[in-house]
Design an enzyme around this catalytic site. Structure first.
Site, PDB file in Angstrom:
ATOM      1  N   SER A 141      11.901 -24.435 -37.207  1.00 51.08           N
ATOM      2  CA  SER A 141      12.252 -24.560 -35.655  1.00 51.08           C
ATOM      3  C   SER A 141      12.774 -23.367 -35.062  1.00 51.08           C
ATOM      4  O   SER A 141      12.609 -22.565 -35.772  1.00 51.08           O
ATOM      5  CB  SER A 141      13.988 -25.837 -36.341  1.00 51.08           C
ATOM      6  N   TYR A 153      21.873 -25.369 -40.396  1.00 47.65           N
ATOM      7  CA  TYR A 153      20.643 -25.850 -40.206  1.00 47.65           C
ATOM      8  C   TYR A 153      19.995 -24.748 -39.930  1.00 47.65           C
ATOM      9  O   TYR A 153      18.776 -24.002 -39.885  1.00 47.65           O
ATOM     10  CB  TYR A 153      20.578 -26.608 -39.145  1.00 47.65           C
TER      11      TYR A 153
END
Length: 266
Positions: A141, A153
């Site tokens: 990501s 995350y």
């Protein structure tokens, strides 16, 4: 985004988290290219339906378990005789953060899905990929290179990017390439609940097809140990990290988790 021209006909491709989102788009793309595809996912219903649609092989896989990753790889090799590409795509968001609402079980689940699965996936596929000179591409990501309000995350994706960059030269010695795709916002089930607010705020949102285009580009490129930015408003390219040289680092050799001096400083 237009992927580089490259033939994947008859390639054996394993996609984790392959039953939905980016993974499902990758499965459909590779199947359309004539690849022999294995869908690895914990969602049996969607996984079996996608396999029936595309002619792929479905293997129920909990990516947080090494044994399940090994079973998926073994199924691919048993069915098709080899393994050429592994797309480690499984991912999740924690829904928790530091503070009074901290939920340790959600944190551990996120790290298992986002980070452990990459370690286990690469470990499970190492032998077959060494035999074929194959490739690993991990879905990381853009938050792996910048802060995010999704703190755990972001932490997991920072770890994945660091893992891929570190594994690059290690696996290259065995003829295996490994890279990370680092998308920004992508229209997948992962952000479905937030889509209206994100759109209203004007943030650029890529499609799963954009990410799979980037996946093809990376596989055709054959560089290794790179973190490739995949953003809706720019071309896919490796992220330019600042170099941090360590004096005399080249005097060391790293082998099997250990280190030895190969030259003496002078």
């Amino acid at each position: 985004m237009t992927p580089a021209a490259h033939s994947f006909e008859n390639a054996v491709v394993l996609v984790t988290g392959g039953a939905s989102g980016i993974g499902a788009a990758a499965v459909r793309r590779f199947a359309g290219h004539g690849s022999r595809v294995v869908v690895a996912d914990v969602d049996t219903g969607r996984g079996e339906a996608l396999a029936a649609e595309t002619g792929a092989l479905f293997v129920r896989t909990d990516v947080t378990e090494l044994a399940d990753n090994e079973a998926a790889v073994a199924a691919a090799v048993e069915a098709y005789g080899r393994l050429d590409v592994v797309h480690l795509n499984a991912g999740t968001i924690s829904g928790t953060t530091i503070g009074e609402a901290f939920a340790p079980e959600r944190y551990r689940r996120l790290m298992g899905v986002n980070l452990d699965s990459v370690v286990f996936g690469v470990q499970a596929a190492y032998g077959p990929l060494k035999a074929s000179g194959g490739s690993v591409v991990v879905t990381a990501s853009a938050t792996g290179m910048r802060p995010s309000y999704e703190v755990f995350y972001a932490a997991s994706k920072h770890a994945v990017v660091g893992l891929v960059r570190s594994l690059g030269p290690v696996l290259e010695a065995d003829g295996i390439s490994i890279n990370a795709l680092c998308p920004g916002l992508v229209d997948t089930p992962l952000i479905a609940e937030r889509m209206d607010e994100l759109t209203r705020a004007g943030l650029p949102i890529a499609t799963s097809a954009d990410v799979v285009d980037a996946l093809e580009t990376v596989l055709a490129d054959r560089r290794t140990g790179q973190a490739w930015l995949v953003m809706a408003d720019r071309d896919v390219a490796p992220f330019a990290f600042a170099d941090l040289p360590v004096p005399h680092e080249k005097n060391l050799a790293f082998e099997n988790g250990g280190v030895r001096a190969v030259h003496q400083a002078g």
